[in-house]
Structures are given as C-alpha cells and as structure tokens.
Design a protein around this motif. Structure first.
Motif, mmCIF file in Angstrom:
data_model
loop_
_atom_site.group_PDB
_atom_site.id
_atom_site.type_symbol
_atom_site.label_atom_id
_atom_site.label_comp_id
_atom_site.label_asym_id
_atom_site.label_seq_id
_atom_site.Cartn_x
_atom_site.Cartn_y
_atom_site.Cartn_z
ATOM 1 N N VAL A 309 -64.120 -51.277 -1.602
ATOM 2 C CA VAL A 309 -64.288 -52.696 -1.933
ATOM 3 C C VAL A 309 -62.971 -53.281 -2.422
ATOM 4 C CG1 VAL A 309 -65.478 -54.336 -3.446
ATOM 5 C CG2 VAL A 309 -66.713 -52.370 -2.501
ATOM 6 N N VAL A 310 -62.291 -52.556 -3.307
ATOM 7 C CA VAL A 310 -61.025 -53.044 -3.888
ATOM 8 C C VAL A 310 -59.978 -53.218 -2.789
ATOM 9 C CG1 VAL A 310 -59.208 -52.562 -5.561
ATOM 10 C CG2 VAL A 310 -61.572 -51.909 -6.076
ATOM 11 N N ALA A 311 -59.886 -52.246 -1.891
ATOM 12 C CA ALA A 311 -58.907 -52.329 -0.805
ATOM 13 C C ALA A 311 -59.201 -53.506 0.113
ATOM 14 C CB ALA A 311 -58.916 -51.021 -0.004
ATOM 15 N N ALA A 312 -60.458 -53.679 0.506
ATOM 16 C CA ALA A 312 -60.820 -54.782 1.394
ATOM 17 C C ALA A 312 -60.546 -56.136 0.734
ATOM 18 C CB ALA A 312 -62.288 -54.671 1.785
ATOM 19 N N ALA A 313 -60.855 -56.252 -0.558
ATOM 20 C CA ALA A 313 -60.609 -57.506 -1.272
ATOM 21 C C ALA A 313 -59.120 -57.812 -1.350
ATOM 22 C CB ALA A 313 -61.211 -57.407 -2.677
ATOM 23 N N ALA A 314 -58.319 -56.793 -1.670
ATOM 24 C CA ALA A 314 -56.866 -56.996 -1.791
ATOM 25 C C ALA A 314 -56.248 -57.382 -0.449
ATOM 26 C CB ALA A 314 -56.213 -55.733 -2.342
ATOM 27 N N LEU A 315 -56.708 -56.767 0.635
ATOM 28 C CA LEU A 315 -56.216 -57.118 1.968
ATOM 29 C C LEU A 315 -56.613 -58.545 2.337
ATOM 30 C CD1 LEU A 315 -57.049 -53.799 3.850
ATOM 31 C CD2 LEU A 315 -54.750 -54.778 3.637
ATOM 32 N N ASP A 331 -51.206 -42.000 -13.624
ATOM 33 C CA ASP A 331 -52.634 -42.304 -13.610
ATOM 34 C C ASP A 331 -52.853 -43.771 -13.953
ATOM 35 O OD1 ASP A 331 -52.347 -42.586 -16.364
ATOM 36 O OD2 ASP A 331 -53.403 -40.710 -16.851
ATOM 37 N N ILE A 332 -54.075 -44.186 -14.183
ATOM 38 C CA ILE A 332 -54.363 -45.610 -14.392
ATOM 39 C C ILE A 332 -53.807 -46.124 -15.717
ATOM 40 C CG2 ILE A 332 -56.441 -45.514 -12.945
ATOM 41 C CD1 ILE A 332 -58.133 -45.493 -15.453
ATOM 42 N N ALA A 359 -56.532 -49.214 -9.513
ATOM 43 C CA ALA A 359 -56.587 -49.791 -10.861
ATOM 44 C C ALA A 359 -55.697 -51.033 -10.920
ATOM 45 C CB ALA A 359 -56.142 -48.760 -11.890
ATOM 46 N N ASP A 360 -54.489 -50.919 -10.337
ATOM 47 C CA ASP A 360 -53.566 -52.065 -10.330
ATOM 48 C C ASP A 360 -54.131 -53.227 -9.523
ATOM 49 O OD1 ASP A 360 -51.852 -50.590 -11.874
ATOM 50 O OD2 ASP A 360 -50.371 -50.222 -10.283
ATOM 51 N N LEU A 361 -54.659 -52.910 -8.335
ATOM 52 C CA LEU A 361 -55.193 -53.972 -7.477
ATOM 53 C C LEU A 361 -56.412 -54.637 -8.118
ATOM 54 C CD1 LEU A 361 -54.889 -52.292 -3.954
ATOM 55 C CD2 LEU A 361 -53.503 -54.170 -4.866
ATOM 56 N N ALA A 362 -57.263 -53.851 -8.768
ATOM 57 C CA ALA A 362 -58.440 -54.432 -9.425
ATOM 58 C C ALA A 362 -58.026 -55.423 -10.509
ATOM 59 C CB ALA A 362 -59.307 -53.323 -10.022
ATOM 60 N N LYS A 363 -57.012 -55.067 -11.285
ATOM 61 C CA LYS A 363 -56.545 -55.979 -12.342
ATOM 62 C C LYS A 363 -56.011 -57.279 -11.746
ATOM 63 C CE LYS A 363 -54.119 -52.609 -14.348
ATOM 64 N NZ LYS A 363 -53.254 -51.854 -15.280
ATOM 65 N N GLU A 364 -55.279 -57.178 -10.650
ATOM 66 C CA GLU A 364 -54.742 -58.391 -10.013
ATOM 67 C C GLU A 364 -55.868 -59.252 -9.433
ATOM 68 O OE1 GLU A 364 -51.500 -57.520 -7.289
ATOM 69 O OE2 GLU A 364 -50.899 -55.810 -8.528
ATOM 70 N N LEU A 365 -56.858 -58.617 -8.856
ATOM 71 C CA LEU A 365 -57.979 -59.363 -8.278
ATOM 72 C C LEU A 365 -58.787 -60.073 -9.354
ATOM 73 C CD1 LEU A 365 -59.108 -56.706 -5.661
ATOM 74 C CD2 LEU A 365 -58.437 -59.053 -5.095
ATOM 75 N N VAL A 366 -59.069 -59.380 -10.454
ATOM 76 C CA VAL A 366 -59.861 -59.980 -11.524
ATOM 77 C C VAL A 366 -59.077 -61.079 -12.240
ATOM 78 C CG1 VAL A 366 -61.015 -59.515 -13.733
ATOM 79 C CG2 VAL A 366 -61.294 -57.924 -11.825
ATOM 80 N N ASP A 417 -60.849 -56.969 -20.419
ATOM 81 C CA ASP A 417 -60.264 -55.731 -20.931
ATOM 82 C C ASP A 417 -59.597 -54.986 -19.778
ATOM 83 O OD1 ASP A 417 -60.028 -52.905 -21.654
ATOM 84 O OD2 ASP A 417 -61.179 -53.426 -23.447
ATOM 85 N N LEU A 418 -58.281 -54.812 -19.824
ATOM 86 C CA LEU A 418 -57.541 -54.205 -18.719
ATOM 87 C C LEU A 418 -57.982 -52.763 -18.454
ATOM 88 C CD1 LEU A 418 -53.917 -55.577 -19.343
ATOM 89 C CD2 LEU A 418 -55.641 -56.398 -17.727
ATOM 90 N N ASN A 419 -58.301 -52.022 -19.527
ATOM 91 C CA ASN A 419 -58.762 -50.649 -19.333
ATOM 92 C C ASN A 419 -60.115 -50.614 -18.619
ATOM 93 O OD1 ASN A 419 -56.525 -49.448 -20.488
ATOM 94 N ND2 ASN A 419 -57.415 -49.398 -22.539
ATOM 95 N N TYR A 420 -61.004 -51.528 -18.997
ATOM 96 C CA TYR A 420 -62.298 -51.626 -18.316
ATOM 97 C C TYR A 420 -62.093 -51.932 -16.835
ATOM 98 C CZ TYR A 420 -65.859 -51.437 -22.004
ATOM 99 O OH TYR A 420 -66.724 -51.019 -22.989
ATOM 100 N N ILE A 421 -61.204 -52.894 -16.565
ATOM 101 C CA ILE A 421 -60.965 -53.298 -15.171
ATOM 102 C C ILE A 421 -60.385 -52.139 -14.375
ATOM 103 C CG2 ILE A 421 -59.698 -54.881 -13.674
ATOM 104 C CD1 ILE A 421 -59.730 -56.887 -16.058
ATOM 105 N N SER A 422 -59.439 -51.416 -14.964
ATOM 106 C CA SER A 422 -58.825 -50.266 -14.284
ATOM 107 C C SER A 422 -59.877 -49.229 -13.906
ATOM 108 C CB SER A 422 -57.751 -49.636 -15.167
ATOM 109 O OG SER A 422 -56.674 -50.517 -15.381
ATOM 110 N N GLN A 423 -60.751 -48.902 -14.864
ATOM 111 C CA GLN A 423 -61.790 -47.904 -14.593
ATOM 112 C C GLN A 423 -62.809 -48.429 -13.576
ATOM 113 O OE1 GLN A 423 -63.292 -45.972 -18.282
ATOM 114 N NE2 GLN A 423 -61.541 -46.938 -19.257
ATOM 115 N N THR A 424 -63.080 -49.730 -13.642
ATOM 116 C CA THR A 424 -63.987 -50.332 -12.664
ATOM 117 C C THR A 424 -63.411 -50.234 -11.260
ATOM 118 O OG1 THR A 424 -64.866 -51.845 -14.331
ATOM 119 C CG2 THR A 424 -65.169 -52.466 -12.019
ATOM 120 N N GLY A 425 -62.098 -50.435 -11.144
ATOM 121 C CA GLY A 425 -61.426 -50.403 -9.840
ATOM 122 C C GLY A 425 -61.516 -49.068 -9.139
#
Length: 581
Positions: A309-315, A331-332, A359-366, A417-425
């Motif tokens: 999901v994260v990869a498709a969203a970032a693309l 690591d994250i 983790a990085d892409l999830a933070k940028e998306l959120v 919360d950046l840590n939450y987002i990273s783990q979610t990603g």
C-alpha cells in the motif's frame, strides 16, 4: 343460604365450562399452528406423536459449488425398512438376494429397530439404480428403495458456508409470518445465516406410518410418502467455490499443520472466492469450540505485506521513483539494521522488504495528507465494502459476506506521532486488514488497477437449476490507482520472487510464475516466553497472464517455525495440476 350457594356454584361451573371451551377453541381452531409465545405447531406435534417417520430430505435449500455440485450434502440410494415387518411374513429372502446379504442380517437389524431404519445406518449400503428398481418392483409394504440426502460429515469451505441449528424462538423472531417452525433449522453463521431466508424449508420429504400407543399399525401396513407440493423449492445457492481446488488447498493446510490461519484463493477476472480454507477446522460435535471462525474474513496484523500500500501510494503521488535512494543500512529509528542492504531504490526495497524505505515514505505520505494510507488502501481494494453488495428483492444493500472492518490508525493522535507512522508504514502497530482484502488488493494490481467487489455466490437457483436471481460482477466505488502505478507494482512484486536479492526465491521453483509480497507481523502475544508472529505471503499467478490471487497466513507461530513459502508454493502447484489435468 342454600339457594345462594347453588347459584354461586352454578356461576362457577358456567365460568369453568366457558373457560374450558375457550381453551379448546384456542387449541383446535385459533392457534393450531402457532400456540403460545413459543409458536408451537400443534398439528405437526400431534402428527409426530402418532406416527413413525423417516426424513428423506429436511427440505432446507443447499449450497452448490461453482459447477453445480453439492457442498453440504450427498445423495445415496438406500434401503428403508419399517419395524412392523418383524410382526408379519414378508419375502425377506428376495430383498436379501438383491442387496447381497443374508436374510439373518436384515432380520437382526429389524429386531433392534424402534422406528423406520436406513439399512446400514449413516454408512448405508449404496444401492444401484437397478437394485432400486428390483426392490420397489416387489411392492412390499414397509420396504422402500429411495434416494435420500445425507449431510456431509465434512463440508468444504465450512466456515465460509456456515453452520445451521434448531432454535424455534429465533425462527419465529426472524420469520413471524411462517408457522412451520417445528424442528426447522436456521442459519447460525456464515452464508447459511446470510442467505437463510431463501434456504428455509417449506416442508420435509418423508415416509410416514401411523401407529397406536404401543407402536402397532393404526391403519394397517400403509406407509405414505409426503413431499413438498412445489417442485421449484427449496432454493439453492450456487457459490463460487471450486470443490476440487478447495479440497486441494485444505490438504496443503493440513499437511503443513496450520493450527490457526489459512488460505484464500481468488479468481482475478471476476473477483470470486474459489477456495476459502480456515483453521482450526470446524468440530462437528462442538462447532463453537473454536473452529467456527473464518480467519480469512477477520482483520489481522499484516506486517510487511502492507508495504504494498505504501509503495503504491508513494508512486501514485509522485513522491518516489526508481532514481531515489534509501539508506537501508538503518532501521526505522536510524539505528544500524539487523540486515543491511546499503543504499537502494524503491524496486529493490520491495524485493528485500527494507523497513527504512517504507517508514520514510509513510511519514511523507501522512505529512502530505493525514488520511492518505487509508485512501490508498481503499483505492487498492484492501479496505472498504469488499463483499458484493446490492439490492436483492426487498433487501437494500444486501451483502454476501460478513467481513471485519480493517483499520490503519485508531486515532488522529497517532497520525501526529512519527514513531507510530513509521511502524504503521511497515504494517505494525494498529494496522489490521483481512486476508480477503489482501487477496483483493493483489487482484486489483494484477488487473491494472481495476477493483471489484468480491463474490462468494453467483446465483440463487430454483430446484430445476434455473436462476431466480444472479449476482453480477460489480466494481467497487471510489478512486483507484493509475494504470502506470499498477504496472510498476506488478514489476516490483515479481522482483520479490525472481530477483537475486528477493525475500522469496524459493517460490521461483513453483509451476506458475508468481508475483507477491512477504510479511511477518508481530502479534504482541507470547508462548513459553517466546514471541508469536503472523507469517504471510500474498501474491498472484501466472505472472504474465494473471488468473488467481492467493493469500496464505500462518498465525501465532514462533519466528523459526511455520514457514509460509512451502505452503504457498504447494498451493500454487496444486492449482496448476488441477488446471492442467
């Protein structure tokens, strides 16, 4: 004084007679089919008291596989004997000769019989059509060769199909206008419950014999056959299950001792469930002891499968392309990773399942849109109304399946919360999605971005096989990913299997070319002091001409046990062999 007492007694007698008359009228005229709050059918109960009956068919509608083969029952030609035969002379030798047993065996069975019996019990002697004709040609009262329906000991896709049970009060609560609720089975779980209104019996097929108080013949040796008057009912539900593929995948699940989890196979062209295997299996003697849950429709922790999901969203959002590099030695949290891969791009990150990248892409998306991960999970067909839904007769928004709601975050605070987002990603923290949703996501990518509701049934049919109502293929509402993103994701998911650094090279030995994604999710549970994980592989095949999406999940296993790749590979190979028989 005496005159007053006589008057009082007369009044009481009149009241008593009126009360008794009213009660008799209630029993015999007004509430004969729905007596008391329990809606007891007095006519049926009185008939049951003075008859011996053998049910030939309960009358409930059945579930069929996609080729029209029965899933919930089997039909057998059997010999039926009534107990009054032991009191009379009859040509037992002739019947014994036809079924190839000794007369003594038949007579012994009859001596033990208190009611009509199927000769041989549940494992009854299977009569040929010719034997049936010979037996019935003898025209012996109390001896019948009939085709009887037996409930299957094992129902394929049993958790998807569901369980039935007797509950008179629940029956009348659901269907207050129906009076034939005595011993009527209703759907309790799964599709049995969802399609119950079309499946409930109007009347049983049975052989019936009237007896006196001690079981003797009331009207002589006269046995009647009663059957529903309408040949079009009960209705049957034709499912999307392929019984051969279902049994093959059940065999794989049991071979690898999946104690909790299962497999779900989806037809990509039509988004139909071809096989649904959930473990633990249903225990027929105690179905609610743990085997009734269909884990393929439950929301579970997905781990790295969610990186899709994260990869498709970032693309799709233009945040990443193949020129951008990620530091996968960290690591994250920016600390040295357990497995270091150097600086790699998005394609290789998917192949090796690099946590730092997602983790990085999830933070940028959120940061760009706090709800972007949920939105893209919806665009991929992972979240939302997965089950076929539409108007069916008087039902608005009738849904074929009861699917758990998935989630990405549980609160808006977590999105900050950046840590939450990273783990979610990387599919951890509070992420919960269903195996059905993951299979649908893989099918969506394989189709180039088109997303469809998932079908578990194709039609509701009359007894003669004609369709009363069909469930057409329907698109899921809402936005979808671009064809370009889908094409890139196809390439990247194939790399998980066939690239040198991919996490699943073992699957490249399968009989079909596979594209997909691994996942190992922390569950937060422990056993014997060791952590338990959900192990996943989700993908589709054949890669060049996609036909099936498949999800395999082995739940609550130790990190060094319950390997998912052999389970997935053997499942794909089983499908290949059935397709190429």
């Amino acid at each position: 004084m005496i005159r007053k007492r006589v008057k009082l007694l007369s009044v009481l007698l009149v009241i008593g007679l009126l009360t008794l008359s009213a009660r008799l009228m209630q029993l015999q005229l007004f509430q004969t089919e729905s007596f008391s709050k329990h809606k007891i059918n007095l006519i049926e109960e009185s008939v049951a008291q003075r008859t011996q009956q053998l049910i030939i068919d309960e009358g409930r509608g059945q579930f069929l596989d996609r080729n029209g083969n029965p899933l919930t029952f089997k039909e057998k030609n059997v010999l039926v004997l009534f107990p009054f035969l032991k009191r009379m002379e009859w040509p037992v030798e002739e019947v014994a000769r036809i079924i190839h047993v000794t007369p003594e065996i038949i007579e012994t069975k009859l001596e033990l019989a208190k009611g009509p019996i199927v000769f041989g019990g549940q494992e009854a002697y299977q009569l040929s059509d010719e034997q049936m004709k010979e037996i019935n040609a003898l025209k012996i009262q109390g001896v019948f060769a009939v085709t009887r329906k037996f409930k299957n000991d094992h129902v394929p896709a049993s958790q998807l199909i569901g369980i039935t049970g007797e509950n008179t009060e629940e029956f009348h609560e659901r269907y207050p206008d129906k009076v034939k609720g005595v011993h009527q089975k209703i759907g309790v779980t799964g599709m049995q419950e969802i399609f119950d209104e079309w499946l409930i019996s109007e009347e049983q097929s049975k052989l019936i014999y009237h007896v006196d108080a001690i079981g003797g013949p009331l009207f002589g040796a006269d046995v009647k056959y009663l059957a529903p008057a309408n040949p079009f009912y009960p209705l049957n539900v034709k499912t999307t299950i392929d019984v051969k593929m279902q049994e093959a995948l059940e065999e794989v699940a049991d071979q690898y001792h999946i104690n909790k989890g299962g497999l779900l196979l989806l037809d990509i062209e039509n988004s139909r469930i071809v096989a649904n295997v959930s473990r633990p299996a249903v225990n027929n003697s105690d179905p609610f002891s743990g085997g009734a849950s269909n884990y393929m429709l439950k929301a579970l922790a997905p781990g790295s499968v969610f990186k899709t999901v994260v990869a498709a969203a970032a693309l799709d959002e233009g945040i990443v392309d193949e020129s951008r590099m990620f530091n996968c030695d960290e690591d994250i949290y920016g600390k040295p990773a357990d497995k270091q891969h150097g600086r790699i791009n998005i394609e290789t990150s998917i192949a090796v399942s690099c946590n730092r990248t997602f983790a990085d892409l999830a933070k940028e998306l959120v940061e760009k849109d706090p709800h972007s991960l949920e939105e893209y999970a919806g665009k991929l067909g992972l979240l939302g109304d997965l089950s076929w839904k539409g108007n069916v007769f008087h039902y608005e928004d009738f849904s074929q399946l009861q699917v758990s709601d998935g989630r990405i975050f549980v609160s808006d605070e977590e999105r900050k919360d950046l840590n939450y987002i990273s783990q979610t990603g990387i599919g951890q923290r509070e992420v919960r999605v269903t195996p059905l949703g993951i299979a649908n996501m893989m099918a969506t990518i394989a189709r180039g971005g088109e997303k469809y509701m998932v079908n578990a049934a194709t039609s509701i049919d009359y007894q003669n096989g004609t369709s009363m109502f069909s469930f057409p293929k329907k698109k899921m509402e809402g936005e979808k990913i671009s064809p370009f993103t889908a094409m890139k994701m196809q390439k990247y998911l194939r790399g998980v299997v066939n690239s040198p650094e991919g996490t699943a090279p073992y699957l490249d030995t399968a009989l079909y070319e596979i594209a997909g994604k691994t996942g190992t999710a922390q569950t937060g549970k422990k056993q014997e002091g060791k952590e338990l994980y959900n192990k996943w592989f989700a993908g589709y095949f054949p890669f060049e001409d996609p036909k099936y999406a498949l999800v395999a999940v082995n739940m609550d296993v130790f990190i060094d046990e319950g390997g998912i790749y052999p389970i997935f590979k053997d499942s794909v190979d089983a499908v290949y062999k059935l397709e190429n028989e």
